[in-house]
Enzyme design. Sequence first.
Site, short mmCIF file in Angstrom:
data_model
loop_
_atom_site.label_atom_id
_atom_site.label_comp_id
_atom_site.label_asym_id
_atom_site.label_seq_id
_atom_site.Cartn_x
_atom_site.Cartn_y
_atom_site.Cartn_z
N GLY A 1 -7.28 1.97 -12.29
CA GLY A 1 -8.23 2.12 -13.38
C GLY A 1 -7.61 1.79 -14.73
N CYS B 1 0.84 -1.20 0.00
CA CYS B 1 0.00 0.00 0.00
C CYS B 1 0.87 1.25 0.00
CB CYS B 1 -0.93 0.06 1.20
SG CYS B 1 -2.01 1.51 1.11
C1 LIG Z 1 -10.03 3.43 -3.41
C2 LIG Z 1 -9.06 2.29 -3.43
C3 LIG Z 1 -8.73 1.65 -2.23
C4 LIG Z 1 -7.83 0.58 -2.23
N1 LIG Z 1 -7.54 -0.05 -1.05
C5 LIG Z 1 -6.73 -1.15 -1.05
C6 LIG Z 1 -6.51 -1.89 0.15
O1 LIG Z 1 -7.05 -1.57 1.21
N2 LIG Z 1 -5.69 -2.96 0.09
C7 LIG Z 1 -5.09 -3.39 -1.08
O2 LIG Z 1 -4.38 -4.40 -1.08
N3 LIG Z 1 -5.31 -2.71 -2.24
C8 LIG Z 1 -6.11 -1.61 -2.26
N4 LIG Z 1 -6.36 -0.94 -3.43
C9 LIG Z 1 -5.73 -1.41 -4.68
C10 LIG Z 1 -6.68 -2.29 -5.47
O3 LIG Z 1 -7.02 -3.46 -4.75
C11 LIG Z 1 -6.06 -2.70 -6.84
O4 LIG Z 1 -4.86 -3.41 -6.60
C12 LIG Z 1 -5.76 -1.50 -7.73
O5 LIG Z 1 -6.73 -0.49 -7.58
C13 LIG Z 1 -5.66 -1.89 -9.21
O6 LIG Z 1 -6.90 -2.38 -9.70
P1 LIG Z 1 -7.97 -1.42 -10.49
O7 LIG Z 1 -7.19 -0.63 -11.50
O8 LIG Z 1 -8.93 -2.37 -11.12
O9 LIG Z 1 -8.61 -0.55 -9.46
C14 LIG Z 1 -7.25 0.13 -3.46
C15 LIG Z 1 -7.59 0.79 -4.64
C16 LIG Z 1 -8.49 1.84 -4.66
C17 LIG Z 1 -8.85 2.49 -5.96
#
Ligand SMILES: Cc1cc2nc3c(=O)[nH]c(=O)nc-3n(C[C@H](O)[C@H](O)[C@H](O)COP(=O)(O)O)c2cc1C
Length: 309
Positions: A223, A131
């Site tokens: 995204g 994170c």
């Molecule tokens: C608002 C938000 C909160 C997130 N919180 C976490 C989290 O608590 N733990 C984690 O491992 N990844 C977290 N992520 C990362 C997502 O799980 C993911 O790895 C990342 O957003 C890429 O996928 P996406 O492009 O489909 O969103 C978060 C992402 C977003 C957008």
Amino acid sequence: MGVNLQVNVGGLIMKNPVTVASGTFAYGQEYDQYFDIAQLGAVTVKSLSIQPRAGNRPPRLVETPAGMLNAIGLQNVGIDAYLRDKLPYLREKGCTIIGNIYGHAPEEYAELARRLEAENGADAIEANLSCPNVHDARTVRGGALVAQAPERVAEYTRAIKAATKLPVFVKLTPNIIDIVEPALAAQEAGADGVALINTLLGMGINPETRRPILRNIVGGLSGPAIRPVALKMVWDAAKHLRIPIIGMGGICSAADAMQFILAGATAVAVGSYSFRQPDAALRVIQGLEAYCQRHQVEDIRQLIGAMEA
Ligand SMILES: Cc1cc2nc3c(=O)[nH]c(=O)nc-3n(C[C@H](O)[C@H](O)[C@H](O)COP(=O)(O)O)c2cc1C
């Protein structure tokens, strides 16, 4: 034609390869009004820590071209409240649960994994070693994430594996030159799978006010904007790993998910796109089944890593 969508991710049986990305699906219940969340291959919950966390102060979420920047800072209810207030709903619905955990040290991850197993709080563990949004001297030693140092990935993975018999997935960061190194470190330390990718570091400045767009200044980009980067990392890792990969980063549709499977992912997660279309993950499941039928593939496992180069 009947299609088998079931996959085995390092010992976790998922009835289809689709989960949701941690932090974009809360603890599931909020989304159950849009579709039956028990249809997911698994629900991956928001990172859980030992103590509840309030996260960072706003503004902490902004839209960007083809994505978003967030600096939530691991806001979560904490393990006790999760087990008491959130888990019963997921269990009653019959959901398969991936318990994402976050701690300050290997011992905290181990403790969280132990509690999740002991209290039937998850069917697999996903350790968030990546994170970008927490300022914590012990975690961000010298400004680095655990997942940026392969030897620390190994140390944390070993500690978690020693604490639980549940499958352990290690979630890695794309903020690194070569994803293969931490991925191999996780594998050698006993991880049952890796989750790729967490968000890419980014920032924005409002030129009129000259102030950062996020109060935290820096946040994580997610995204569609990051999809090609994520796909390449999954492909790179898949060439070197024996253990399965959960691929994520900008997946919005079954066609996007198929790219990750063809690159070598055994399962995929829908993340930020659920904010735009709450039933996106369900549509991905339906679309994968339709894809298999259209291509006369009886078992989706035949498509894992099946890119024809
Ligand atoms: C608002 C938000 C909160 C997130 N919180 C976490 C989290 O608590 N733990 C984690 O491992 N990844 C977290 N992520 C990362 C997502 O799980 C993911 O790895 C990342 O957003 C890429 O996928 P996406 O492009 O489909 O969103 C978060 C992402 C977003 C957008």
